[in-house]
Scaffold this motif. Structure first.
Motif, PDB file in Angstrom:
ATOM      1  N   CYS A 128       5.147   7.913  13.584  1.00 29.80           N
ATOM      2  CA  CYS A 128       4.088   8.184  12.604  1.00 29.80           C
ATOM      3  C   CYS A 128       2.698   8.001  13.200  1.00 29.80           C
ATOM      4  O   CYS A 128       1.742   7.655  12.488  1.00 29.80           O
ATOM      5  N   LEU A 144      -1.983   4.994  12.454  1.00 32.79           N
ATOM      6  CA  LEU A 144      -0.788   5.267  11.674  1.00 32.79           C
ATOM      7  C   LEU A 144      -1.079   6.386  10.685  1.00 32.79           C
ATOM      8  O   LEU A 144      -2.003   6.299   9.890  1.00 32.79           O
ATOM      9  N   THR A 167      -0.454   0.810   1.550  1.00 33.27           N
ATOM     10  CA  THR A 167      -1.123   1.266   2.774  1.00 33.27           C
ATOM     11  C   THR A 167      -2.611   0.946   2.736  1.00 33.27           C
ATOM     12  O   THR A 167      -3.224   0.877   1.663  1.00 33.27           O
ATOM     13  N   ASP A 168      -3.174   0.739   3.914  1.00 34.78           N
ATOM     14  CA  ASP A 168      -4.619   0.650   4.125  1.00 34.78           C
ATOM     15  C   ASP A 168      -5.298  -0.264   3.108  1.00 34.78           C
ATOM     16  O   ASP A 168      -6.136   0.170   2.325  1.00 34.78           O
ATOM     17  N   LYS A 220       7.174   7.181   2.533  1.00 37.55           N
ATOM     18  CA  LYS A 220       5.836   7.582   2.082  1.00 37.55           C
ATOM     19  C   LYS A 220       5.578   7.067   0.672  1.00 37.55           C
ATOM     20  O   LYS A 220       6.514   6.889  -0.107  1.00 37.55           O
ATOM     21  N   VAL A 264       5.132   1.567  -1.731  1.00 36.11           N
ATOM     22  CA  VAL A 264       4.610   1.601  -0.375  1.00 36.11           C
ATOM     23  C   VAL A 264       3.130   1.246  -0.437  1.00 36.11           C
ATOM     24  O   VAL A 264       2.360   1.897  -1.153  1.00 36.11           O
ATOM     25  N   LEU A 281       1.083   8.805   8.065  1.00 35.29           N
ATOM     26  CA  LEU A 281       2.378   9.103   7.445  1.00 35.29           C
ATOM     27  C   LEU A 281       2.609  10.592   7.231  1.00 35.29           C
ATOM     28  O   LEU A 281       3.713  10.999   6.864  1.00 35.29           O
ATOM     29  N   TYR A 294       0.376  -1.049   6.527  1.00 33.99           N
ATOM     30  CA  TYR A 294       1.586  -0.504   5.895  1.00 33.99           C
ATOM     31  C   TYR A 294       2.499  -1.645   5.491  1.00 33.99           C
ATOM     32  O   TYR A 294       2.676  -2.613   6.243  1.00 33.99           O
ATOM     33  N   SER A 295       3.076  -1.540   4.305  1.00 36.04           N
ATOM     34  CA  SER A 295       4.082  -2.509   3.882  1.00 36.04           C
ATOM     35  C   SER A 295       5.016  -1.866   2.871  1.00 36.04           C
ATOM     36  O   SER A 295       4.567  -1.193   1.939  1.00 36.04           O
ATOM     37  N   THR A 296       6.307  -2.078   3.058  1.00 36.12           N
ATOM     38  CA  THR A 296       7.299  -1.592   2.099  1.00 36.12           C
ATOM     39  C   THR A 296       8.606  -2.333   2.316  1.00 36.12           C
ATOM     40  O   THR A 296       8.855  -2.912   3.381  1.00 36.12           O
ATOM     41  N   SER A 329       6.026  -4.900   7.422  1.00 39.08           N
ATOM     42  CA  SER A 329       4.580  -4.989   7.202  1.00 39.08           C
ATOM     43  C   SER A 329       3.901  -4.901   8.557  1.00 39.08           C
ATOM     44  O   SER A 329       4.283  -5.611   9.501  1.00 39.08           O
ATOM     45  N   LEU A 333       8.850   6.712   8.404  1.00 34.69           N
ATOM     46  CA  LEU A 333       8.519   5.649   7.461  1.00 34.69           C
ATOM     47  C   LEU A 333       8.453   6.221   6.033  1.00 34.69           C
ATOM     48  O   LEU A 333       8.058   7.359   5.823  1.00 34.69           O
TER      49      LEU A 333
END
Length: 291
Positions: A269, A276, A94-95, A287, A92, A278, A122-124, A131, A285
């Motif tokens: 979230c 955003l 993030t940021d 984590k 995951v 989490l 965010y991307s996963t 994304s 979403l």
């Protein structure tokens, strides 16, 4: 999760070839008072307003129901469309700073300007395939420059048999079908997704480059999912051939079956300031791993 291969992204899902160049952005007047950002309604139409053509995928300009015109705008696409390459299973992101750009389209699919990200929020590809980027301009600024308003993310799960439109900025075209149930576990190669939207067929016979396209509820015009994969060859659980895994572990796969990932998860979230977060109770979403 790809339909057509791309030389620069040989392993990327639903990747594809080049995109047309954009026309200069046109100027539009903004109302004097904009306390909340406007939203477009692409109900039961072929409108491409608010869609985005990326270099390898489709995307969309999106907002929350609570967004205001002075909020920095958001861009949505797939996790496997992340410019840094497909996240690993379980990863995951993030940021993270980003300079991702895309061509924003009007209702007819004509480019009206370029939008640019300053952060990947965010991307996963684990649990879902999303994304989400924060852009360097506000909703009001984008509307003033292009005349385009953001699409609204639905805050709840779509219903089965909902009439939907998949709108691809990359190909400047749409597909129309219905939600054909939900898949508790969808597996493709190393990646596993949950509560995926299944498309009715024929209709949403999606193609490469349609990855990241918003899936719109035709009645409300809201974004209920993000298009992400199709079974190319009828194989089970391999790259480009997602399979459905039942509770008892049995698997099924249907050649040509297409899927999307629900986007209301994002709205679960949100912190009070619409950022955003989490850690919010009830956030759906995936984590990042602890540590």
């Amino acid at each position: 999760m790809k339909v057509l291969r791309h030389a620069a992204l040989a392993t990327a899902m639903l990747s594809c070839a080049g995109i047309a160049t954009t026309a200069p952005a046109s100027a539009h007047t903004v109302p004097e008072a904009t306390k909340s950002v406007a939203s477009t309604k692409a109900a039961a139409s072929d409108s491409l307003a608010g869609t985005i053509a990326l270099d390898n995928c489709s995307g969309s300009l999106v907002r929350y129901a609570q967004s205001t015109g002075t909020d920095h705008a958001l861009m949505l696409t797939n996790g496997h469309c992340y410019e840094g390459g497909m996240p690993d299973a379980g990863e995951v992101i993030t940021d993270r700073p980003s300079t991702r750009t895309g061509k924003l389209l009007n209702a007819d699919g004509d480019p009206v300007g370029t939008v640019a990200a300053d952060r990947l929020l965010y991307s996963t590809m684990t649990g879902t395939d999303i994304s989400l980027y924060e852009l360097d301009a506000t909703y009001d600024e984008i509307t003033a420059d292009t005349g385009i308003a953001a699409l609204t993310l639905a805050s709840s799960k779509p219903a089965d048999k909902t009439s939907i439109t998949v709108a691809s900025g990359y190909w400047q075209r749409t597909w129309h079908c219905e939600v054909n149930g939900f898949v508790d576990t969808l597996k493709e190669a190393d990646w596993t997704m949950h509560d995926s939207v299944r498309y009715s067929m024929p209709g949403c016979d999606i193609i490469g480059g349609s990855s990241g396209s918003p899936v719109l509820d035709d009645a409300s015009g809201e974004v209920v999912a993000v298009n992400n994969t199709i079974n190319e060859d009828g194989e089970q659980c391999t790259m480009n051939n997602p399979c459905e895994v039942n509770e008892d572990g049995t698997t099924t796969a249907t050649q040509g079956e297409g899927y999307a990932q629900e986007t209301y998860w994002i709205t679960t979230c949100l912190a009070a300031d619409r950022s955003l977060d989490l850690t919010v109770a009830g956030c759906l979403l995936t984590k990042p791993a602890a540590g």
